[in-house]
Design a protein around this motif. Structure first.
Motif, PDB file in Angstrom:
ATOM      1  N   ARG A 106       3.747 -10.702   1.696  1.00 17.50           N
ATOM      2  CA  ARG A 106       2.331 -10.999   1.945  1.00 17.50           C
ATOM      3  C   ARG A 106       2.086 -11.290   3.414  1.00 17.50           C
ATOM      4  O   ARG A 106       1.066 -10.875   3.982  1.00 17.50           O
ATOM      5  CB  ARG A 106       1.868 -12.181   1.088  1.00 17.50           C
ATOM      6  N   ILE A 107       3.011 -12.031   4.026  1.00 16.84           N
ATOM      7  CA  ILE A 107       2.859 -12.334   5.460  1.00 16.84           C
ATOM      8  C   ILE A 107       2.800 -11.038   6.264  1.00 16.84           C
ATOM      9  O   ILE A 107       1.949 -10.871   7.150  1.00 16.84           O
ATOM     10  CB  ILE A 107       4.042 -13.208   5.944  1.00 16.84           C
ATOM     11  N   ILE A 108       3.705 -10.111   5.945  1.00 15.16           N
ATOM     12  CA  ILE A 108       3.767  -8.847   6.686  1.00 15.16           C
ATOM     13  C   ILE A 108       2.499  -8.033   6.481  1.00 15.16           C
ATOM     14  O   ILE A 108       1.911  -7.518   7.443  1.00 15.16           O
ATOM     15  CB  ILE A 108       5.020  -8.055   6.256  1.00 15.16           C
ATOM     16  N   HIS A 109       2.046  -7.920   5.226  1.00 19.99           N
ATOM     17  CA  HIS A 109       0.851  -7.104   4.962  1.00 19.99           C
ATOM     18  C   HIS A 109      -0.408  -7.735   5.555  1.00 19.99           C
ATOM     19  O   HIS A 109      -1.202  -7.053   6.217  1.00 19.99           O
ATOM     20  CB  HIS A 109       0.667  -6.909   3.464  1.00 19.99           C
ATOM     21  N   GLU A 110      -0.595  -9.035   5.330  1.00 16.71           N
ATOM     22  CA  GLU A 110      -1.835  -9.685   5.734  1.00 16.71           C
ATOM     23  C   GLU A 110      -1.951  -9.888   7.239  1.00 16.71           C
ATOM     24  O   GLU A 110      -3.007 -10.282   7.734  1.00 16.71           O
ATOM     25  CB  GLU A 110      -1.972 -11.014   4.990  1.00 16.71           C
ATOM     26  N   ASN A 111      -0.856  -9.636   7.969  1.00 13.18           N
ATOM     27  CA  ASN A 111      -0.916  -9.689   9.435  1.00 13.18           C
ATOM     28  C   ASN A 111      -0.704  -8.306  10.044  1.00 13.18           C
ATOM     29  O   ASN A 111      -0.387  -8.187  11.227  1.00 13.18           O
ATOM     30  CB  ASN A 111       0.141 -10.666   9.960  1.00 13.18           C
ATOM     31  N   SER A 112      -0.924  -7.272   9.230  1.00 15.32           N
ATOM     32  CA  SER A 112      -0.786  -5.895   9.706  1.00 15.32           C
ATOM     33  C   SER A 112      -2.162  -5.266   9.883  1.00 15.32           C
ATOM     34  O   SER A 112      -3.192  -5.869   9.530  1.00 15.32           O
ATOM     35  CB  SER A 112       0.020  -5.067   8.703  1.00 15.32           C
ATOM     36  N   LEU A 113      -2.167  -4.046  10.394  1.00 10.06           N
ATOM     37  CA  LEU A 113      -3.427  -3.322  10.567  1.00 10.06           C
ATOM     38  C   LEU A 113      -3.949  -2.792   9.237  1.00 10.06           C
ATOM     39  O   LEU A 113      -5.070  -2.274   9.173  1.00 10.06           O
ATOM     40  CB  LEU A 113      -3.216  -2.164  11.544  1.00 10.06           C
ATOM     41  N   ARG A 114      -3.148  -2.910   8.165  1.00  9.48           N
ATOM     42  CA  ARG A 114      -3.537  -2.394   6.858  1.00  9.48           C
ATOM     43  C   ARG A 114      -4.235  -3.440   5.991  1.00  9.48           C
ATOM     44  O   ARG A 114      -4.598  -3.155   4.848  1.00  9.48           O
ATOM     45  CB  ARG A 114      -2.286  -1.882   6.116  1.00  9.48           C
ATOM     46  N   LYS A 115      -4.417  -4.642   6.505  1.00  4.25           N
ATOM     47  CA  LYS A 115      -4.972  -5.707   5.676  1.00  4.25           C
ATOM     48  C   LYS A 115      -6.423  -5.464   5.282  1.00  4.25           C
ATOM     49  O   LYS A 115      -6.916  -6.022   4.303  1.00  4.25           O
ATOM     50  CB  LYS A 115      -4.860  -7.049   6.404  1.00  4.25           C
ATOM     51  N   HIS A 116      -7.146  -4.610   6.049  1.00  8.38           N
ATOM     52  CA  HIS A 116      -8.552  -4.339   5.746  1.00  8.38           C
ATOM     53  C   HIS A 116      -8.731  -2.998   5.046  1.00  8.38           C
ATOM     54  O   HIS A 116      -9.827  -2.429   5.059  1.00  8.38           O
ATOM     55  CB  HIS A 116      -9.388  -4.348   7.029  1.00  8.38           C
TER      56      HIS A 116
END
Length: 408
Positions: free
Chosen positions: A51-61
């Motif tokens: 979750r940390i990796i996804h939610e701080n990536s460019l893909r979170k939106h």
């Protein structure tokens, strides 16, 4: 985002240098599209790092798809895993009355978290490698490839390098997944974090149920820090909640704590080991020795009982009954010999170590395995995922065992 803010946002407790290193690496690589392999024992929080990796990536939106899709590869039956991952078209197999998207298509544009990647069958490993290299999936029953844009984060609690060496995991897939590696240390290697976690979990329970928080005495704190915590943070949270709810005393002493920590982890019992399990579930040399000694002791006790019965029969029938074929009334009782499994010591003709006795021994081990599984399920209120983690076996293995022993 700095590390302290990250810890507060994701409820991460601890100051161990290796934990902080893992957090720092996760936040650094999050904006990239590199594949990430998270390793560590069951219960250390690998899902939180996904979750940390996804939610701080460019893909979170991401708008199409569902952002972050989590898949437990060890919980999907081998016969349906391709359809689950890549989807299928109508009529692809019996019961496929409509087309269905797979997890990869659902995650298009976002991130897919493949937990327990070490449990993935070899045939599926080949197909996953093709997806990672070409960015295309082929649904079951279709001949048309579909382009997808998915970032892969994988995790495993097995020794993946050993799995590669033993041929259970493809080397090319390992290198493709392991563009960035993140290791999460087990709780027993970050002892100073244990009291902090206990205090956090105790406070959460107190707030939720409107009761005073529990506190540890100094001796109890040392006992907590010395406990091996095979279930890691998940086990610590479970035990803290049990103590907080069950105990009326709010100051927890070693006497109270011992009632909760004296539980012998069933994953260490030889009977729970599955022959087809990965390297992390493999029986150790020490356990082999203990198992051999245990079996030898049980066989010796069986021989003693048989001798006692023979003596009683001989006494009731008279002296003539003891010499039908030149044998004495009692049998020699040999001391159990510890041998490597697969080697059988030659038995004297006088010893009554029959196939039935050996069969009874295997039944006894199966009973122990069944009891261990039932206790784990009871401990985790029927949660198969948590029970499998507690037993250190995959969910797939647990499902097979439940069916084998007719456990509801």
């Amino acid at each position: 985002m700095d590390i302290q803010t990250l810890k507060q946002r994701y409820d991460i407790i601890g100051n161990d240098p290796r934990l902080l290193l893992a957090l720092n690496k996760a936040i650094q690589v999050a904006p990239t599209d590199l594949s990430i392999l998270i390793t560590g024992e069951s219960g250390v929080g690998k899902d939180v790092f996904s979750r940390i990796i996804h939610e701080n990536s460019l893909r979170k939106h991401v708008r199409q798809g569902r952002g972050l899709i989590s898949v437990n590869c060890g919980a999907i039956p081998e016969g349906t895993i391709e359809s689950e991952l890549f989807g299928h078209v109508k009529g692809a197999f019996t019961g496929a009355d409509r087309s269905r998207k797979g997890y990869f298509e659902e995650a298009d544009g976002g991130t897919i978290f493949l937990d327990e990647i070490g449990e993935l069958p070899l045939a599926m490993q080949v197909k996953l490698l093709r997806v990672l290299e070409n960015g295309e999936i082929i649904p079951v029953g279709s001949s048309t490839a579909q382009k997808i844009n998915v970032r892969v984060v994988a995790a495993t609690n097995v020794d993946i390098v050993e799995a590669v060496r033993s041929g259970r995991f493809r080397e090319d897939l390992y290198y493709r997944l392991n563009q960035i590696s993140i290791y999460l240390p087990p709780l027993r290697e970050r002892k100073d974090d244990i009291p902090l976690l206990f205090r956090k979990f105790s406070s959460d329970v107190a707030e939720k149920y409107h009761m005073p928080p529990i506190v540890l005495t100094d001796d109890a704190k040392r006992m907590m820090m010395d406990y091996p915590w095979y279930g890691n943070v998940r086990e610590l949270k479970n035990i803290t909640e049990q103590i907080a709810v069950v105990e009326t005393e709010r100051t927890i002493t070693t006497a109270i704590l011992q009632n909760y920590l004296s539980y012998v982890p069933t994953e260490r019992m030889p009977a729970v080991i599955d022959n087809g399990a990965p390297a992390s579930n493999a029986i150790t040399d020490r356990e082999l020795l203990l198992k051999a000694l245990s079996m030898g002791q049980m066989i010796s006790e069986m021989r003693q009982e048989i001798n006692d019965l023979r003596q009683l029969v001989a006494q009731s029938l008279g002296p003539s009954a003891t010499q039908p074929m030149g044998h004495t009334a009692t049998l020699p009782i040999s001391h159990p010999t510890t041998l490597p499994l697969g080697h059988q010591a030659a038995q004297p003709e006088e010893e009554f170590l029959t196939p039935e006795i050996i069969e009874d021994e295997s039944v006894a081990l199966e009973d122990r395995e069944k009891v261990a599984i039932m206790r784990a399920l009871e401990k985790h209120q029927g949660s198969r995922k948590l029970a499998a983690a507690d037993l250190h076996i995959s969910e797939r293995t647990l499902y097979r065992k439940l069916k084998e022993y007719n456990i509801e």
